[in-house]
Design a protein around this motif. Sequence first.
Motif, short mmCIF file in Angstrom:
data_model
loop_
_atom_site.label_atom_id
_atom_site.label_comp_id
_atom_site.label_asym_id
_atom_site.label_seq_id
_atom_site.Cartn_x
_atom_site.Cartn_y
_atom_site.Cartn_z
N ARG A 279 0.85 -1.19 0.00
CA ARG A 279 0.00 0.00 0.00
C ARG A 279 0.89 1.24 0.00
N ARG B 285 -9.88 5.87 -1.05
CA ARG B 285 -8.79 4.89 -0.93
C ARG B 285 -7.77 5.24 0.15
N TRP B 286 -8.04 6.31 0.94
CA TRP B 286 -7.05 6.72 1.93
C TRP B 286 -7.60 6.72 3.34
N SER B 287 -6.72 6.47 4.30
CA SER B 287 -7.08 6.73 5.71
C SER B 287 -5.96 7.56 6.32
N SER C 241 -11.61 -3.04 2.27
CA SER C 241 -12.40 -2.04 3.00
C SER C 241 -11.76 -1.71 4.36
N GLU C 242 -10.73 -2.48 4.71
CA GLU C 242 -10.13 -2.31 6.04
C GLU C 242 -9.10 -1.17 6.04
N ALA C 243 -9.19 -0.29 7.05
CA ALA C 243 -8.12 0.69 7.22
C ALA C 243 -6.97 -0.02 7.94
N GLU D 52 -2.84 4.10 2.26
CA GLU D 52 -3.80 3.60 1.29
C GLU D 52 -4.55 2.43 1.90
N ARG D 53 -5.86 2.38 1.69
CA ARG D 53 -6.64 1.25 2.18
C ARG D 53 -6.47 0.08 1.22
#
Length: 214
Positions: free
Chosen positions: A78, A170-172, A193-195, A189-190
């Motif tokens: 990521r 697409r970011w956390s 769906s998981e951060a 970047e995710r």
Amino acid sequence: MARYHRYLAPDAARTFLAARVLLRSLLSRYGSLSPTAWRFLANPWGRPYLANEETLPGLRFNLSHKPGFVTCLLGCDRELGVDVEDRTVERHHLLAIAQRFFSPAEVRDLMELPQLQQPERFYELWTLKESYIKARGVGLGLGLSKFSFTVRGNTARVQFDPGFPDDAARWSFQLFRPDGEHIMATSLERVGSEAAVIEKGDGNDVVRRGIEMA
Ligand SMILES: CC(C)(COP(=O)(O)OP(=O)(O)OC[C@H]1O[C@@H](n2cnc3c(N)ncnc32)[C@H](O)[C@@H]1OP(=O)(O)O)[C@@H](O)C(=O)NCCC(=O)NCCS
């Protein structure tokens, strides 16, 4: 070592050395090479990456440093970026800097806050923007005012201007205050769906031991 010896200011040289020792020691925790064996290349915007990528496939890292403080973020498969700033540095022209670099929405957000809270928000937005720019790896040419962060506690959301080449979903983002002086932001970047969960560690011993052994 050649770069280290080129530094004239001892503080800057020490910070540079600590960053190298931290990064190389961390890489050797995950990969089978010794700290001195890692080799680096840089993309056209100066972002370093592993030349021995086959040893740690998919590994990404990003460094950030201020005199006396070094941080290194590592992850796999990521994109990621990290930025640290010293939030005790008093900036007298905070709003003028924000007007130059931040988006109109971020400037409005800052100006609506009571004056006493403005420096903290300024550094939150600054580190978030830098960490995102660094995660993209293509430098400031991306346009700092073309995306806006909204801070909620220790997390944040981003909104891109129409036509900006990225997808906010697409970011956390996370903010950290590791001590009384510094503020740190990460952009990750995710994957699915998981951060990602960030595992934090204190690198002081790693750096001290690495320097003793060198
Ligand atoms: C160079 C830049 C990538 C980060 O600069 P910075 O905040 O001064 O420095 P940091 O300590 O956070 O990061 C430096 C590290 O990032 C890495 N880096 C260098 N170029 C990079 C790039 N294009 N993308 C991601 N990382 C990069 C390097 O590892 C570097 O450390 P090293 O030289 O010891 O290897 C870039 O974003 C920049 O020039 N920023 C200027 C600051 C500014 O005007 N900010 C406005 C904020 S709103």
